[in-house]
Write an enzyme that holds these catalytic residues in place. Structure first.
Site, short mmCIF file in Angstrom:
data_model
loop_
_atom_site.label_atom_id
_atom_site.label_comp_id
_atom_site.label_asym_id
_atom_site.label_seq_id
_atom_site.Cartn_x
_atom_site.Cartn_y
_atom_site.Cartn_z
CG ASP A 33 -104.68 -14.93 63.49
OD1 ASP A 33 -105.11 -15.66 64.41
OD2 ASP A 33 -104.55 -15.32 62.32
CG ASN A 49 -108.77 -13.29 61.80
OD1 ASN A 49 -108.07 -13.02 62.76
ND2 ASN A 49 -110.09 -13.12 61.83
CB CYS A 50 -104.60 -17.19 59.03
SG CYS A 50 -103.74 -18.31 57.95
N PRO A 51 -105.13 -15.85 55.97
CG PRO A 51 -104.85 -16.21 53.65
CD PRO A 51 -105.91 -16.07 54.74
#
Length: 76
Positions: free
Chosen positions: A41, A14-16
């Site tokens: 994501d 997931n981000c980042p």
């Protein structure tokens, strides 16, 4: 489209993290070469658009295939 020089698998991250992996991958390329990033994501679509704008790397292509998001960047 030109040949993909490098592929980064950021599925399950997931981000980042996908952006960080892309940044690292781009650093290993020559100017003009293409990087493909595989993500799961959904937020990565917007993230990569912003990343391209901020860094000056060209976002050549974005695709959604089933539950995967594929981003292709051209190193500036």
């Amino acid at each position: 489209m030109d040949e993909i020089a490098k592929e980064v698998d950021a599925r399950g991250l997931n981000c980042p993290l996908p952006i960080l992996k892309a940044k690292k991958g781009l650093a290993e390329l020559q100017s003009g070469q293409l990087l493909r990033v595989l993500c799961t994501d959904a937020g990565s679509v917007r993230d990569f658009q912003a990343f391209a704008t901020q860094t000056g790397n060209e976002l050549v292509d974005q695709q959604t295939v089933d539950d995967e998001f594929i981003h292709v960047l051209r190193r500036r």
